[in-house]
Scaffold this motif. Structure first.
Motif, PDB file in Angstrom:
ATOM      1  N   ASP A 121      -2.019 -13.663 -76.404  1.00 38.38           N
ATOM      2  CA  ASP A 121      -2.138 -14.483 -75.199  1.00 38.38           C
ATOM      3  C   ASP A 121      -2.661 -15.890 -75.465  1.00 38.38           C
ATOM      4  OD1 ASP A 121      -2.053 -12.261 -72.731  1.00 38.38           O
ATOM      5  OD2 ASP A 121      -2.789 -11.475 -74.628  1.00 38.38           O
ATOM      6  N   ALA A 122      -3.120 -16.162 -76.683  1.00 34.17           N
ATOM      7  CA  ALA A 122      -3.675 -17.460 -77.091  1.00 34.17           C
ATOM      8  C   ALA A 122      -5.069 -17.714 -76.536  1.00 34.17           C
ATOM      9  CB  ALA A 122      -2.754 -18.622 -76.717  1.00 34.17           C
ATOM     10  N   HIS A 123      -5.442 -17.028 -75.487  1.00 32.69           N
ATOM     11  CA  HIS A 123      -6.685 -17.306 -74.764  1.00 32.69           C
ATOM     12  C   HIS A 123      -7.925 -17.137 -75.638  1.00 32.69           C
ATOM     13  CE1 HIS A 123      -9.781 -16.858 -71.584  1.00 32.69           C
ATOM     14  NE2 HIS A 123      -8.947 -17.563 -70.833  1.00 32.69           N
ATOM     15  N   GLY A 124      -8.038 -15.999 -76.287  1.00 34.11           N
ATOM     16  CA  GLY A 124      -9.226 -15.738 -77.103  1.00 34.11           C
ATOM     17  C   GLY A 124      -9.350 -16.688 -78.284  1.00 34.11           C
ATOM     18  N   THR A 125      -8.227 -17.086 -78.861  1.00 31.87           N
ATOM     19  CA  THR A 125      -8.258 -18.025 -79.985  1.00 31.87           C
ATOM     20  C   THR A 125      -8.748 -19.394 -79.540  1.00 31.87           C
ATOM     21  OG1 THR A 125      -6.394 -16.820 -80.976  1.00 31.87           O
ATOM     22  CG2 THR A 125      -6.896 -19.010 -81.857  1.00 31.87           C
ATOM     23  N   LEU A 126      -8.306 -19.822 -78.365  1.00 31.56           N
ATOM     24  CA  LEU A 126      -8.791 -21.084 -77.813  1.00 31.56           C
ATOM     25  C   LEU A 126     -10.304 -21.044 -77.605  1.00 31.56           C
ATOM     26  CD1 LEU A 126      -5.981 -21.592 -75.141  1.00 31.56           C
ATOM     27  CD2 LEU A 126      -6.330 -23.036 -77.153  1.00 31.56           C
ATOM     28  N   VAL A 127     -10.779 -19.952 -77.047  1.00 31.49           N
ATOM     29  CA  VAL A 127     -12.210 -19.792 -76.790  1.00 31.49           C
ATOM     30  C   VAL A 127     -13.005 -19.841 -78.092  1.00 31.49           C
ATOM     31  CG1 VAL A 127     -13.955 -18.136 -76.016  1.00 31.49           C
ATOM     32  CG2 VAL A 127     -11.924 -18.550 -74.609  1.00 31.49           C
ATOM     33  N   ALA A 128     -12.558 -19.076 -79.079  1.00 32.87           N
ATOM     34  CA  ALA A 128     -13.269 -19.019 -80.355  1.00 32.87           C
ATOM     35  C   ALA A 128     -13.307 -20.373 -81.040  1.00 32.87           C
ATOM     36  CB  ALA A 128     -12.614 -17.982 -81.266  1.00 32.87           C
ATOM     37  N   GLY A 129     -12.211 -21.135 -80.948  1.00 28.88           N
ATOM     38  CA  GLY A 129     -12.180 -22.451 -81.576  1.00 28.88           C
ATOM     39  C   GLY A 129     -13.203 -23.401 -80.985  1.00 28.88           C
ATOM     40  N   LEU A 130     -13.383 -23.344 -79.667  1.00 30.91           N
ATOM     41  CA  LEU A 130     -14.372 -24.212 -79.029  1.00 30.91           C
ATOM     42  C   LEU A 130     -15.793 -23.847 -79.442  1.00 30.91           C
ATOM     43  CD1 LEU A 130     -12.826 -24.346 -75.438  1.00 30.91           C
ATOM     44  CD2 LEU A 130     -12.803 -26.166 -77.158  1.00 30.91           C
ATOM     45  N   ILE A 131     -15.992 -22.607 -79.823  1.00 30.73           N
ATOM     46  CA  ILE A 131     -17.332 -22.170 -80.232  1.00 30.73           C
ATOM     47  C   ILE A 131     -17.613 -22.522 -81.685  1.00 30.73           C
ATOM     48  CG2 ILE A 131     -18.840 -20.170 -80.593  1.00 30.73           C
ATOM     49  CD1 ILE A 131     -17.300 -18.783 -78.308  1.00 30.73           C
ATOM     50  N   ALA A 132     -16.699 -22.174 -82.593  1.00 33.64           N
ATOM     51  CA  ALA A 132     -17.082 -22.183 -84.005  1.00 33.64           C
ATOM     52  C   ALA A 132     -16.023 -22.687 -84.976  1.00 33.64           C
ATOM     53  CB  ALA A 132     -17.512 -20.769 -84.416  1.00 33.64           C
ATOM     54  N   ALA A 133     -15.027 -23.422 -84.517  1.00 28.31           N
ATOM     55  CA  ALA A 133     -14.055 -23.973 -85.470  1.00 28.31           C
ATOM     56  C   ALA A 133     -14.770 -24.874 -86.479  1.00 28.31           C
ATOM     57  CB  ALA A 133     -12.984 -24.764 -84.732  1.00 28.31           C
ATOM     58  N   ARG A 134     -14.449 -24.697 -87.757  1.00 32.28           N
ATOM     59  CA  ARG A 134     -15.089 -25.474 -88.820  1.00 32.28           C
ATOM     60  C   ARG A 134     -14.586 -26.913 -88.830  1.00 32.28           C
ATOM     61  NH1 ARG A 134     -17.470 -21.981 -92.685  1.00 32.28           N
ATOM     62  NH2 ARG A 134     -18.466 -20.375 -91.398  1.00 32.28           N
ATOM     63  N   PRO A 137     -12.006 -32.481 -93.190  1.00 32.18           N
ATOM     64  CA  PRO A 137     -11.900 -33.937 -93.352  1.00 32.18           C
ATOM     65  C   PRO A 137     -10.748 -34.513 -92.532  1.00 32.18           C
ATOM     66  CG  PRO A 137     -12.241 -32.870 -95.470  1.00 32.18           C
ATOM     67  CD  PRO A 137     -11.996 -31.769 -94.481  1.00 32.18           C
ATOM     68  N   GLY A 138     -11.017 -35.613 -91.886  1.00 33.98           N
ATOM     69  CA  GLY A 138      -9.990 -36.307 -91.120  1.00 33.98           C
ATOM     70  C   GLY A 138      -9.779 -35.798 -89.720  1.00 33.98           C
ATOM     71  N   SER A 139     -10.482 -34.732 -89.314  1.00 39.63           N
ATOM     72  CA  SER A 139     -10.303 -34.166 -87.977  1.00 39.63           C
ATOM     73  C   SER A 139     -11.526 -34.441 -87.118  1.00 39.63           C
ATOM     74  CB  SER A 139     -10.064 -32.649 -88.055  1.00 39.63           C
ATOM     75  OG  SER A 139      -9.996 -32.094 -86.754  1.00 39.63           O
ATOM     76  N   GLY A 140     -11.299 -34.935 -85.921  1.00 37.86           N
ATOM     77  CA  GLY A 140     -12.405 -35.157 -84.998  1.00 37.86           C
ATOM     78  C   GLY A 140     -12.786 -33.916 -84.231  1.00 37.86           C
ATOM     79  N   PHE A 141     -11.935 -32.884 -84.279  1.00 34.59           N
ATOM     80  CA  PHE A 141     -12.202 -31.654 -83.545  1.00 34.59           C
ATOM     81  C   PHE A 141     -13.004 -30.662 -84.385  1.00 34.59           C
ATOM     82  CE2 PHE A 141     -11.074 -27.189 -82.919  1.00 34.59           C
ATOM     83  CZ  PHE A 141     -11.548 -27.006 -81.626  1.00 34.59           C
ATOM     84  N   SER A 142     -13.899 -29.967 -83.759  1.00 33.58           N
ATOM     85  CA  SER A 142     -14.554 -28.803 -84.351  1.00 33.58           C
ATOM     86  C   SER A 142     -15.230 -28.039 -83.233  1.00 33.58           C
ATOM     87  CB  SER A 142     -15.582 -29.203 -85.414  1.00 33.58           C
ATOM     88  OG  SER A 142     -16.691 -29.832 -84.816  1.00 33.58           O
ATOM     89  N   GLY A 143     -15.672 -26.838 -83.538  1.00 30.91           N
ATOM     90  CA  GLY A 143     -16.424 -26.073 -82.565  1.00 30.91           C
ATOM     91  C   GLY A 143     -17.824 -26.628 -82.410  1.00 30.91           C
ATOM     92  N   GLY A 144     -18.490 -26.257 -81.335  1.00 27.23           N
ATOM     93  CA  GLY A 144     -19.834 -26.755 -81.093  1.00 27.23           C
ATOM     94  C   GLY A 144     -20.855 -26.229 -82.077  1.00 27.23           C
ATOM     95  N   ALA A 145     -20.631 -25.035 -82.608  1.00 24.57           N
ATOM     96  CA  ALA A 145     -21.530 -24.421 -83.590  1.00 24.57           C
ATOM     97  C   ALA A 145     -20.704 -24.014 -84.809  1.00 24.57           C
ATOM     98  CB  ALA A 145     -22.239 -23.210 -82.988  1.00 24.57           C
ATOM     99  N   SER A 310     -11.907 -28.921 -68.511  1.00 20.52           N
ATOM    100  CA  SER A 310     -10.530 -29.388 -68.320  1.00 20.52           C
ATOM    101  C   SER A 310     -10.149 -30.377 -69.410  1.00 20.52           C
ATOM    102  CB  SER A 310     -10.376 -30.038 -66.942  1.00 20.52           C
ATOM    103  OG  SER A 310     -11.270 -31.113 -66.782  1.00 20.52           O
ATOM    104  N   GLY A 311      -8.830 -30.440 -69.665  1.00 18.31           N
ATOM    105  CA  GLY A 311      -8.318 -31.369 -70.663  1.00 18.31           C
ATOM    106  C   GLY A 311      -8.807 -31.083 -72.063  1.00 18.31           C
ATOM    107  N   LEU A 312      -8.889 -29.806 -72.434  1.00 18.11           N
ATOM    108  CA  LEU A 312      -9.522 -29.424 -73.699  1.00 18.11           C
ATOM    109  C   LEU A 312      -8.506 -29.206 -74.812  1.00 18.11           C
ATOM    110  CD1 LEU A 312     -12.168 -26.929 -72.292  1.00 18.11           C
ATOM    111  CD2 LEU A 312     -12.343 -29.398 -72.592  1.00 18.11           C
ATOM    112  N   THR A 313      -8.983 -29.325 -76.037  1.00 20.99           N
ATOM    113  CA  THR A 313      -8.195 -29.090 -77.240  1.00 20.99           C
ATOM    114  C   THR A 313      -8.892 -28.026 -78.067  1.00 20.99           C
ATOM    115  OG1 THR A 313      -7.344 -31.355 -77.314  1.00 20.99           O
ATOM    116  CG2 THR A 313      -7.328 -30.116 -79.388  1.00 20.99           C
ATOM    117  N   SER A 314      -8.100 -27.105 -78.636  1.00 19.29           N
ATOM    118  CA  SER A 314      -8.698 -26.076 -79.501  1.00 19.29           C
ATOM    119  C   SER A 314      -7.651 -25.607 -80.515  1.00 19.29           C
ATOM    120  CB  SER A 314      -9.223 -24.911 -78.664  1.00 19.29           C
ATOM    121  OG  SER A 314     -10.020 -24.047 -79.460  1.00 19.29           O
ATOM    122  N   LEU A 315      -7.865 -24.434 -81.081  1.00 13.73           N
ATOM    123  CA  LEU A 315      -7.035 -23.939 -82.176  1.00 13.73           C
ATOM    124  C   LEU A 315      -5.722 -23.339 -81.679  1.00 13.73           C
ATOM    125  CD1 LEU A 315      -9.766 -22.175 -84.354  1.00 13.73           C
ATOM    126  CD2 LEU A 315      -8.983 -24.554 -84.452  1.00 13.73           C
TER     127      LEU A 315
END
Length: 465
Positions: A121-134, A137-145, A310-315
């Motif tokens: 469903d993609a949902h859980g992966t999006l959630v996990a990325g916002l929490i702990a995506a590593r 280099p070169g990426s402005g995105f990461s998880g909060g922890a 809203s307007g979020l980006t994740s994995l």
């Protein structure tokens, strides 16, 4: 989180309602008393996959930090805490393996016979990325922890349905179904707590109108969150729910400024679970980029804090890329919006706090996050709770046991008493006034004394004439 504790002992049913009220009316509600030992029965339902897995739009990565991540300013926190040593359980649709989730742990599959790392469903992966995506280099995105570990438990999926059960059809003629309920969610929470999670993220909500009642199976969910929070010392974070969705159809009323002391539990229209178990759950509403409550965020007396939703980006769920748009089972594009995606920012903040202050209990962590949030002008309100979270303040502010946050500029200090003000010297003024008064008196006396002389002069003049 204890605004309604005294009411729990008085509850005799899952929902207290007036029999004459119909669907959509606001009534008084309160969860039933919780038996922490109540364990959901083992689910023996056979399920089958009936719909294709959802896909998502691939978004190119780059150095720009997504707006929500920038607003919360997680980067300022990372020199202090990155969430190391914390296990965040994501109870959701599963979490797909991704290069930026290297420590993903399989917590099991309560939907089918696969694993917790299966996400259709993609949902859980999006959630996990916002929490702990590593970070990479070169990426402005990461998880909060980014140093936290994710424990993935698949509890629901829209692609699966009970075997032999006829799916419902929506207004557009599409077959809709899915699997997962409050009992399976309760089982997933207990599993996560027993597997050593320090934080549990629940970005799924069961909604019913207050008149309908949430159902007897919700007792298992209440028991599970209490077990996690009080027995296993886990911080349970839950989404508030999305108003206007298939389940959360009716918005709960806002606080009435003409009745500032009114109990909002007496005017609930929609029950959201597990959010309404306020003493054991940190419930998260959503705010728009301008900081106001999102139109879709379900309000309620159980809302504790808020975060961008809203307007979020994740994995991306099937590639090593990012995404900000997913496709529904019917193929329509949907942006990554909702309280489901506000909750993981709070879970990340909890992981940062627990890593920084491992001695704090789950209740103390919740109090710290609430105390350091940016409160609305009127204080707590049912849309955003205590306000938008502040990750840096949560890990660095001086928060006394009472929960009121202070910082260096606001801390009270002792100062010496100011010197007594010297009394002014009025002698020159008094002397001048006295002199002026004396001269004025002499002048008046002179004038008065001249009157007899004038009369004598006038009499002598008259005699000569």
């Amino acid at each position: 989180m204890t605004r309604r504790l005294s009411r729990l002992v008085l509850a005799t049913a899952v929902v207290a309602l007036t029999a004459s009220l119909g669907e959509g009316n606001a009534v008084a509600v309160v969860p039933a008393p919780i038996d922490v030992g109540l364990v959901p029965p083992k689910d023996s339902t056979k399920v089958e996959k009936r719909r294709p897995c959802k896909d998502a739009v691939r978004v190119p990565d780059g150095p720009d930090v997504p707006l929500a991540q920038r607003d919360l300013d997680f980067r300022s926190v990372w020199p202090i805490s990155r969430g190391a040593g914390q296990t965040v359980a994501v109870i959701d649709t599963g979490v797909a393996r991704h290069p930026r989730l290297p420590d993903l742990v399989d917590g099991g599959d309560l939907v089918g016979t696969e694993t917790g790392t299966t996400d259709c469903d993609a949902h859980g992966t999006l959630v996990a990325g916002l929490i702990a995506a590593r970070q990479v280099p070169g990426s402005g995105f990461s998880g909060g922890a980014p140093d936290a570990r994710i424990l993935a438990i698949r509890q629901s999926s829209s692609a699966y349905s009970p075997a032999g059960q006829t799916d419902q059809v929506d207004n557009a003629g599409n077959s809709v179904g899915g699997y997962g309920n409050v009992a399976t969610m309760a089982a997933a929470i207990r599993r996560a707590a027993d597997m050593g999670a320090t934080v549990i993220n629940i970005s799924e909500v069961a909604c019913k109108t207050a008149a309908e009642g949430i159902g007897s199976g919700d007792r298992y969910l209440g028991a599970a969150v209490k077990y996690a929070a009080t027995v296993k010392n886990v911080v349970v974070v839950a989404a508030a729910g999305n108003f206007g969705s298939a389940e959360c159809k009716i918005q709960n009323p806002a606080a009435d400024p003409l009745r500032p002391g009114a109990d909002l539990w007496d005017s609930v229209s929609t029950i959201a679970s597990p959010a309404w178990y306020d003493d054991y759950v940190l419930t998260v509403g959503s705010v728009a980029p301008d900081g106001t409550a999102s139109e879709f965020s379900l309000a309620g007396p159980w809302v504790d804090v808020a975060a961008p939703g809203s307007g979020l980006t994740s994995l991306h769920p099937t590639t090593g890329d990012l995404t900000n748009t997913v496709y529904s089972a019917q193929g329509s594009a949907e942006p990554v919006n909702g309280t489901s995606f506000a909750a993981p920012y709070v879970s990340a903040t909890v992981a940062l706090v627990r890593s920084r202050f491992p001695q704090l209990s789950a209740q103390q962590v919740v109090a710290r996050i609430e105390a350091t949030a940016h409160a609305p002008a009127e204080g707590w309100n049912p849309a955003v709770g205590h306000g938008v979270i502040d990750p840096l303040a949560a890990v660095s502010a001086d928060v006394p046991p009472g929960g009121a946050a202070t910082d260096g500029s606001a801390r009270s200090v002792s100062i010496e008493a100011l010197p007594a003000v010297a009394q002014p010297d009025h002698r020159p003024r008094d002397f001048a006034l006295a002199a002026v008064g004396t001269l004025a008196a002499l002048l008046i006396l002179g004038v008065l004394a001249s009157f007899p002389l004038r009369r004598k002069s006038q009499s002598a003049t008259q005699r000569r004439n």
